[in-house]
Design a protein around this motif. Structure first.
Motif, short mmCIF file in Angstrom:
data_model
loop_
_atom_site.label_atom_id
_atom_site.label_comp_id
_atom_site.label_asym_id
_atom_site.label_seq_id
_atom_site.Cartn_x
_atom_site.Cartn_y
_atom_site.Cartn_z
N HIS B 400 0.84 -1.19 0.00
CA HIS B 400 0.00 0.00 0.00
C HIS B 400 0.89 1.26 0.00
CE1 HIS B 400 -3.75 2.28 1.17
NE2 HIS B 400 -2.79 3.17 1.45
N LEU B 401 1.91 1.21 0.81
CA LEU B 401 2.81 2.36 0.92
C LEU B 401 3.49 2.65 -0.41
CD1 LEU B 401 4.02 4.36 3.04
CD2 LEU B 401 5.85 2.71 3.39
N ARG B 402 3.94 1.59 -1.06
CA ARG B 402 4.62 1.77 -2.34
C ARG B 402 3.66 2.36 -3.39
NH1 ARG B 402 6.31 -3.31 -3.51
NH2 ARG B 402 4.78 -3.58 -5.15
N THR B 403 2.44 1.87 -3.38
CA THR B 403 1.45 2.41 -4.32
C THR B 403 1.17 3.88 -4.03
OG1 THR B 403 0.44 0.23 -4.47
CG2 THR B 403 -0.90 2.08 -5.23
N ALA B 404 1.11 4.20 -2.76
CA ALA B 404 0.87 5.61 -2.39
C ALA B 404 2.00 6.50 -2.91
CB ALA B 404 0.75 5.74 -0.87
N ILE B 405 3.22 6.02 -2.81
CA ILE B 405 4.35 6.80 -3.33
C ILE B 405 4.21 6.96 -4.84
CG2 ILE B 405 6.85 6.78 -3.72
CD1 ILE B 405 7.12 5.31 -1.03
N GLU B 406 3.88 5.87 -5.51
CA GLU B 406 3.79 5.94 -6.97
C GLU B 406 2.63 6.83 -7.43
OE1 GLU B 406 3.68 1.77 -7.76
OE2 GLU B 406 5.83 1.52 -7.37
N THR B 407 1.63 7.00 -6.54
CA THR B 407 0.50 7.85 -6.88
C THR B 407 0.80 9.32 -6.58
OG1 THR B 407 -0.97 6.03 -6.31
CG2 THR B 407 -1.97 8.21 -6.50
N GLU B 408 1.28 9.59 -5.37
CA GLU B 408 1.41 10.98 -4.92
C GLU B 408 2.81 11.56 -5.07
OE1 GLU B 408 -1.07 12.81 -4.26
OE2 GLU B 408 -2.60 11.24 -4.24
N PHE B 409 3.80 10.71 -5.21
CA PHE B 409 5.18 11.20 -5.28
C PHE B 409 5.85 10.83 -6.60
CE2 PHE B 409 4.61 11.55 -0.70
CZ PHE B 409 5.37 12.67 -0.37
N GLN B 410 5.05 10.64 -7.63
CA GLN B 410 5.63 10.29 -8.93
C GLN B 410 6.66 11.35 -9.35
OE1 GLN B 410 5.14 7.35 -10.43
NE2 GLN B 410 6.75 8.00 -11.85
N TRP B 411 6.33 12.60 -9.02
CA TRP B 411 7.25 13.70 -9.37
C TRP B 411 8.62 13.50 -8.71
CZ3 TRP B 411 9.12 16.46 -5.24
CH2 TRP B 411 8.42 16.32 -4.03
N ALA B 412 8.63 12.92 -7.52
CA ALA B 412 9.90 12.71 -6.81
C ALA B 412 10.65 11.52 -7.39
CB ALA B 412 9.63 12.49 -5.33
#
Lengths: 203, 568
Positions: B400-412
């Motif tokens: 879940h955490l990894r998906t959240a990063i890929e959703t909200e932190f794609q820019w990073a």
């Protein structure tokens, strides 16, 4: 002397970072120090007791079914991890042997309750919660075994006993000295770029 | 039953369009184009003061003929009294500096919880003028200091003492009699934590005690200049014209010390942004506007035009932005006449009109659209606080955490941290004044002590670690093995709940301009006429155009967005 919670937590955070705690761990530890002090305990002493030697990179408990056990526990590192394990339901209780700062453990648990609403307490063998005062008396009892468990028992959660945070001046000075290890001396470059630089101030 | 109540509550909310997405709003260059709005903290504070009919009373005035001594002003809010304590001291020109490294100032201040007695005043007289070198108690809510604009102060004294009003152009060009060089709150140097005012409705909003202090300091500067002029020639003295008093605010030099706040308080920043974006979404949803509001917008556009003409700065980057803004705003004014605004969805169309234009213009239109819609949006000003700290959710899974990063932190994730430009800068706390600073990683020492403003880099490192896991585990188990990622995990989890809580740019890149962060925060304070002196600090004016203490009940008391000084 009286200090504010904000300056106490900020100084504890820097001291924890200087001792090798990662930023995330330092955040938890510093808040716990403020929580303890607000309840009349020695928050600075509780935090520094767990930072008096460089923290290891990580800690690994022994796991036995639903019980996790930390030997020679460095609470600054093991405390937040233990609370995470309990909160995630990975285990039902966490045992601490030869623990360097049981008061800090209680502070971490108290903070978790304050911010998440989940109640955790430090207890003795018979699941009787320790107060901050009782734990401070056990500081040097290295043989004591502490249990960290979930509990919503109201007596287990101490309320702040004052709006003013009282710390010992010597402890405060020591803390500031430790925190100062995180400061960077100003460079000429930084001085010439700061607010107000390069202007006539008597305009 | 509960469903019916919930439905009723939902029905009571005004209609709104979808909010602008965080990935649009939370970019550094857009934040650096923000303007003050009617939700800015000074505006909402003064509305609340007016609603309580609150008015500061000067209770002590022990100032000598040269303007030195002490004064106390007391104001009652929520049934409780607070006092501004002012110390005015002689300061040689050689010691007057706006730099944070200064050790003496023309004036120093506390906002005191209650009414100070002689012992309090004596204690503070020994500490307040020393500022950071002094020590304070929880009875002090704010610590501040200000230096005179020497030329303007002397000019105003001279003119008033000779029975004349000051030169209008000088008032317009400077805009303040004094400028603060620090306004400390929330526990600094032993003063009260914010917790002391959390149960006080008027003061528990963000930065309210600090801004109340600034507003009261402004009243003191007016009194001080009139006092010195009156003593100089009591026969010829005339008081400063109210229109000048209202235009004169409090100057301020703001530097890097303010910038990390936007990163270290993600929930609070989310709430500021969410309130502002919700307000905009409500206004954009208005199907048809009224004649009165259309007329009001036309008047505000005329004022905005005048304000832009009066906004001139030495900084070439900002001046060229202002020049472009003048042109763009003029074109919008030409199009958006009364007839155009009378048609359906006027504010959405006006917003769309600005979309292809500069960020300065887009954000100016946002602030303009909010201004005439107080009844619809002012309540949101009370949703801009937060008492919550960012918390972990240890039971969340690493998948879940990894998906959240890929959703909200794609820019990073798209940043290349092997490129030295992406890590060119580092934030640190200076030993000299314990203030945040920004260093060049490749030429200055201290990067190993950097502050955690490298959120993008940390989240990218966390994502790499998560991607190497053979199977999904709980966050608790992950952090047991990888405690170094605790900070980044907390940021990602916080952003899931508070989507406007993160600036979506790399704050350690060589291209990061701290001035953008400063302007964003200062716009929420209510500052205008940003006057950047470099990429790292800016002068501003607070309270310019704000009602005076005896004007809070005037019908136009709240009408001071983008103030202008009208020529007589």
């Amino acid at each position: 002397m009286i200090c504010s919670e904000n300056e106490l937590v900020a100084a504890l955070h820097k001291a924890a970072r200087a001792a090798g705690a990662t930023t995330g761990v330092a955040e938890d530890v510093a808040r716990a120090g403020g929580w303890i002090t607000a309840r009349g305990g020695d928050g600075i002493g509780a935090v520094l007791a767990s930072l008096n030697a460089a923290l290891p990179q990580k800690c690994a408990p022994q796991r036995n079914d639903t019980i996790a056990s930390f030997q020679d526990a460095r609470v600054a590192l093991a405390g937040p991890a233990a609370l995470d394990l309990l909160q995630a339901g990975v285990c039902d209780e966490v045992l601490f042997f030869n623990c360097d700062s049981p008061v800090l453990l209680a502070g971490l648990a108290g903070c978790r309750k304050e911010h998440n609403g989940d109640g955790y307490v430090v207890t003795d063998e018979q699941s009787r919660p320790y107060s901050i005062g009782a734990l401070e008396k056990l500081l040097h009892s290295k043989d004591t075994r502490f249990r960290l468990i979930a509990s919503d028992h109201p007596e287990a959660h101490e309320a702040p006993n004052s709006t003013e945070l009282v710390v010992q001046p010597q402890a405060w000075e020591h803390l500031l000295e430790l925190a100062s290890a995180m400061y960077v001396p100003s460079s000429e470059q930084s001085r010439t770029a700061g607010a107000g630089a390069g202007l006539l101030d008597n305009d | 039953m509960s469903t019916a109540i919930d439905k009723g509550a939902a029905d009571a909310l005004p209609a709104q369009l979808p909010l602008r997405s965080p990935s649009t709003v939370m970019r550094l260059d857009r934040l650096g184009a923000f303007f003050p709005t009617r939700l800015s903290f000074l505006r909402s504070l003064l509305r609340d003061l007016a609603a309580q009919n609150a008015q500061p009373v000067r209770t002590r005035w022990e100032i000598d003929a040269d303007g030195y001594g002490r004064a106390v002003y007391t104001i009652e809010l929520d049934g409780h009294r607070y006092s501004l304590i002012a110390f005015s001291t002689a300061l040689p020109d050689s010691e007057r500096t706006d730099r944070v490294i200064a050790e003496a100032w023309d004036t120093t201040f506390n906002l005191f919880d209650g009414i100070p007695d002689d012992a309090d005043l004596e204690r503070l007289a020994n500490n307040t003028p020393r500022q950071e070198a002094g020590r304070f108690l929880p009875s002090e809510l704010v610590l501040s200091r200000a230096n005179k604009s020497v030329r303007l102060f002397a000019h105003v004294v001279e003119r008033l003492a000779s029975g004349q009003q000051p030169d209008e152009q000088m008032i317009r060009d400077t805009g303040y009699l004094m400028r603060t060089t620090a306004v400390y709150g929330n526990g600094k140097f032993g003063i009260s934590d914010r917790s002391r005012v959390l149960d006080k409705p008027t003061l528990n909003g963000p930065f309210r005690v600090e801004l109340l202090t600034v507003w009261m300091i402004r009243g003191f500067t007016h009194d001080l200049v009139e006092h010195v002029a009156r003593v100089r020639d009591p026969q010829k003295f005339v008081p400063l014209a109210p229109r000048f008093k209202r235009y004169l605010g409090v100057g301020n030099s703001t530097g890097l010390g303010m910038a990390p706040f936007l990163v270290s308080h993600p929930i609070l920043i989310n709430n500021w942004m969410a309130a502002r974006e919700t307000a905009l979404a409500r206004v954009l949803a208005i199907e048809l506007s009224t004649t009165q509001i259309i007329a009001r917008v036309q008047a505000l556009m005329a004022r905005t035009n005048q304000h832009l003409q009066q906004w001139n700065v030495e900084d070439s980057r900002q001046q060229s932005r202002i020049d472009l803004l003048r042109t763009e705003f003029d074109s919008i004014r030409q199009t958006a006449d009364s007839a155009w605004l009378t048609k359906a969805r006027p504010w959405q169309r006006l917003s769309t009109l600005a979309e292809p234009l500069s960020l300065e213009c887009q954000e100016l239109i946002v602030a303009l659209l909010l201004e005439p819609h107080g009844e619809l949006i002012d309540g949101l000003a009370h949703c801009m606080s937060s008492q919550h700290a960012a918390e972990l959710s240890p039971s969340q899974t690493t998948d879940h955490l990894r998906t959240a990063i890929e959703t909200e932190f794609q820019w990073a994730l798209e940043l290349d941290f092997n490129d030295p430009q992406q890590t060119a800068q580092f934030w640190y706390v200076s030993e000299e004044k314990l203030e945040p600073r920004l260093g060049d990683r490749h030429t200055e020492p201290g990067a190993e002590l950097e502050l955690p403003l490298d959120v993008a880099r940390r989240v990218q490192a966390l994502h790499s670690e998560l991607s190497r896991l053979p199977a999904s585990i709980s966050v608790a188990e992950f952090l047991l093995a990888h405690p170094m990622h605790r900070f980044a995990v907390r940021r990602v989890q916080t952003l899931e709940r508070y989507p406007y809580g993160e600036i979506r740019d790399n704050l350690i890149a060589g291209t990061c301009l701290p001035i953008d962060m400063l302007r964003c925060k200062l716009s929420f304070f209510g500052a205008s006429k940003f006057d950047p002196k470099s990429e790292r600090w800016t002068r501003i004016t607070l309270c310019q155009g704000a009602p005076l203490a005896d004007e809070l009940q005037y019908t136009d008391a709240d009408d001071w967005w983008l103030p202008v000084l009208e020529s007589t």
